[in-house]
Design a protein around this motif. Structure first.
Motif, PDB file in Angstrom:
ATOM      1  N   ALA A  47      31.326  28.914  69.684  1.00  0.00           N
ATOM      2  CA  ALA A  47      32.177  27.730  69.565  1.00  0.00           C
ATOM      3  C   ALA A  47      31.346  26.457  69.529  1.00  0.00           C
ATOM      4  CB  ALA A  47      33.148  27.685  70.740  1.00  0.00           C
ATOM      5  N   LEU A  97      28.501  34.635  83.285  1.00  0.00           N
ATOM      6  CA  LEU A  97      27.533  34.012  82.373  1.00  0.00           C
ATOM      7  C   LEU A  97      27.456  34.757  81.037  1.00  0.00           C
ATOM      8  CD1 LEU A  97      24.597  33.008  84.763  1.00  0.00           C
ATOM      9  CD2 LEU A  97      26.388  31.555  83.780  1.00  0.00           C
ATOM     10  N   VAL A 117      29.240  30.182  73.907  1.00  0.00           N
ATOM     11  CA  VAL A 117      28.391  29.051  73.494  1.00  0.00           C
ATOM     12  C   VAL A 117      27.804  29.307  72.106  1.00  0.00           C
ATOM     13  CG1 VAL A 117      26.222  27.841  73.972  1.00  0.00           C
ATOM     14  CG2 VAL A 117      27.864  28.223  75.815  1.00  0.00           C
ATOM     15  N   LEU A 118      27.490  30.576  71.829  1.00  0.00           N
ATOM     16  CA  LEU A 118      26.902  30.894  70.522  1.00  0.00           C
ATOM     17  C   LEU A 118      27.956  30.857  69.410  1.00  0.00           C
ATOM     18  CD1 LEU A 118      24.443  33.768  71.465  1.00  0.00           C
ATOM     19  CD2 LEU A 118      23.957  31.342  71.102  1.00  0.00           C
ATOM     20  N   GLU A 130      32.259  23.605  71.128  1.00  0.00           N
ATOM     21  CA  GLU A 130      32.268  23.067  72.487  1.00  0.00           C
ATOM     22  C   GLU A 130      32.824  24.135  73.414  1.00  0.00           C
ATOM     23  OE1 GLU A 130      34.652  19.547  73.180  1.00  0.00           O
ATOM     24  OE2 GLU A 130      34.524  19.819  75.344  1.00  0.00           O
ATOM     25  N   VAL A 131      32.123  24.370  74.506  1.00  0.00           N
ATOM     26  CA  VAL A 131      32.631  25.305  75.511  1.00  0.00           C
ATOM     27  C   VAL A 131      32.667  24.561  76.843  1.00  0.00           C
ATOM     28  CG1 VAL A 131      32.369  27.532  76.637  1.00  0.00           C
ATOM     29  CG2 VAL A 131      31.559  27.229  74.302  1.00  0.00           C
ATOM     30  N   ARG A 132      33.835  24.452  77.385  1.00  0.00           N
ATOM     31  CA  ARG A 132      33.986  23.736  78.645  1.00  0.00           C
ATOM     32  C   ARG A 132      34.055  24.789  79.742  1.00  0.00           C
ATOM     33  NH1 ARG A 132      37.734  18.401  78.384  1.00  0.00           N
ATOM     34  NH2 ARG A 132      37.327  17.722  80.510  1.00  0.00           N
ATOM     35  N   VAL A 133      32.994  24.879  80.508  1.00  0.00           N
ATOM     36  CA  VAL A 133      32.852  25.959  81.470  1.00  0.00           C
ATOM     37  C   VAL A 133      33.221  25.469  82.865  1.00  0.00           C
ATOM     38  CG1 VAL A 133      31.302  27.715  82.400  1.00  0.00           C
ATOM     39  CG2 VAL A 133      30.865  26.761  80.126  1.00  0.00           C
ATOM     40  N   VAL A 190      30.206  33.378  79.048  1.00  0.00           N
ATOM     41  CA  VAL A 190      29.881  31.992  78.689  1.00  0.00           C
ATOM     42  C   VAL A 190      28.878  31.961  77.528  1.00  0.00           C
ATOM     43  CG1 VAL A 190      28.695  29.904  79.493  1.00  0.00           C
ATOM     44  CG2 VAL A 190      30.397  31.021  80.956  1.00  0.00           C
ATOM     45  N   ASN A 191      27.843  32.773  77.640  1.00  0.00           N
ATOM     46  CA  ASN A 191      26.798  32.766  76.608  1.00  0.00           C
ATOM     47  C   ASN A 191      27.346  33.154  75.238  1.00  0.00           C
ATOM     48  OD1 ASN A 191      25.043  31.993  78.555  1.00  0.00           O
ATOM     49  ND2 ASN A 191      24.033  33.961  78.781  1.00  0.00           N
ATOM     50  N   PRO A 244      29.052  36.083  89.334  1.00  0.00           N
ATOM     51  CA  PRO A 244      28.554  35.012  88.457  1.00  0.00           C
ATOM     52  C   PRO A 244      27.771  35.534  87.245  1.00  0.00           C
ATOM     53  CG  PRO A 244      28.224  34.418  90.752  1.00  0.00           C
ATOM     54  CD  PRO A 244      28.714  35.837  90.753  1.00  0.00           C
TER      55      PRO A 244
END
Lengths: 286, 286
Positions: free
Chosen positions: A178, A168, A175-176, A180-183, A171-172, A164
């Motif tokens: 795009a 992350l 997020v910085l 929208e980020v659909r996780v 993911v991080n 995990p």
């Protein structure tokens, strides 16, 4: 001496389920090995006549094909169906989920990032579900994201066996970048459940036996975790490696097993430990 | 001496736009101050007859209402419309976006997490767009997430002025907890653009003038950033605080301004610096 099994050990839910499905279809063949354990593959062959095909070409030669937990690429599944094969789908439900997510998100116009190993069969299958292959990208490192032509809407899934914390990081970075980020956290915690259970048991046991392949990375990690909490932790492949000296003066023997270790191997180990105890008792009373 | 403005300073895009919209509607009243700067509020009043109402009750007494950048709660907007008021909507587009996201995600059955300050007008507005108020939660700290009754599908937005690193902490905790986390990065980088531009300019300038309220936290932070790169950095509220001694022997004077500082205040400061230079030159040639 008390023998205690870790509250979670050995095969995960998906592998147990796949073996059960295979056993219910004698005479079929699995497309790729169902599990990284030769003894178990041999048992399925001798007891249930379950064969093994290693390539798509070979798969086309058999009538009934068991899809293993990892799943297979969408186009292969389609072709096998078109050829009239009986498909026995034992894809792990935790792998079906990211396949479906990739298909849906791709249809909805998202760029898809798959966090995992592009050479792993699970990932080859998952990424194949993108409607347009140009929309989907497999990455293992955050640095690989930089050069990707991502849209402003990105969906991200993970290989089920990833950590995990590493997920992350990906993911991080997204997020910085795009809008929208659909996780979708598609990581399965089976690996961690075995590890956590082994650690808990090792804390209270006098000694630990970890059963699994000596070259299996997940078994070696289990062994290393056990050693951290219990000095006398032994890694064995089967009951023949047990040494009676290990058990002298012990009160609680804990047992765990790697993710590719069948339960019958575990049961054989337990039976042999009981035998050793009886022999030791008999010798003592002589 | 050369005078150089930071490549980004003062009002952000949304505030500039709101003031322009207000100026185009003389005789209207803003619901809450358009900007935290009394001089600018006074200028709008004297030059464009723009009034100011501070409460919903007061807003109901005027005919034409300017909604400021922060936006207002959905039900207040609805009531004002129902009462036949002329609504002049100067909500910042960067704030309209999270309002719309909350409305849409709430309709689609997601739990909504809003990362921000529940007492800030922007957040009061954003969170009000949830179809069912029980679906939306405002949090400032990761620890607040624990006790929330979140569904397996969560959408998350941020107050526009939050730090991205803090937002990621919330996102990470959610990803480890929910099956799907739909992350909308609604943070606006205007604050950081002013800061980055001030830092760049401070590196090359002999001296820096930062114009803004002495109690404004964003102005103080700009000043602190400038001091880090340029020892001779001064914080002033207007041109009357300039000291001719500061400019002696200087070649490049950099200028930045806080987010609530109108450009005409900046222009007054530049004009006064030019005057000081002329007076100094005249004295020298005597």
């Amino acid at each position: 001496m008390k023998i205690k099994l870790a509250s979670s050990y050995g095969f995960c839910y998906g592998v147990k389920r796949a073996i059960k499905i295979a056993e219910e279809h004698p005479g079929s063949a699995t497309y790729g090995p169902l599990i990284h354990n030769k003894d178990e593959i041999d048992r399925l062959k001798s007891s249930f006549d379950i064969g093994l095909v290693e390539s798509f070409g070979e798969a086309e030669q058999v009538d009934s094909i068991v899809i293993r937990t990892h799943g297979i690429p969408k186009n292969e599944l389609k072709m096998l169906k078109a050829e009239g094969k009986e498909i026995i789908n034992a894809t792990c439900p935790y792998v079906t989920t990211p396949q479906q997510i990739v298909e849906r998100m791709s249809r909805e116009g998202y760029s898809i990032v798959v966090f995992g190993d592009r050479n792993h069969p699970e990932i080859k299958g998952v990424v194949s579900y993108a409607e347009d292959p140009r929309d989907a990208f497999v990455v293992l490192e955050e640095s690989e994201l930089e050069s990707l032509p991502l849209k402003s809407k990105v969906a991200v899934v993970a290989q089920t066996t990833r950590k995990p914390a590493d997920f992350l990081e990906i993911v991080n970075a997204l997020v910085l970048r795009a809008k929208e980020v659909r996780v979708f956290n598609t990581i399965c915690n089976a690996t961690f459940e075995n590890q956590d259970a082994a650690a808990e048991l090792a804390k209270e046991a006098d000694m630990m036996i970890v059963i699994g392949g000596k070259h299996s990375s997940n078994t070696k990690q289990l062994h290393s975790i056990c050693k951290n909490y219990c000095e006398e932790s032994y890694l064995i492949e089967n009951e023949n490696e047990l040494d009676p000296a290990w058990f002298e003066g012990k009160e609680l023997c804990g047992i765990s097993a790697g993710a590719s270790t069948p339960d019958w191997v575990v049961q054989n180990v337990i039976a042999r430990i009981r035998e050793i105890e009886e022999v030791t008792r008999a010798l003592r009373s002589e």
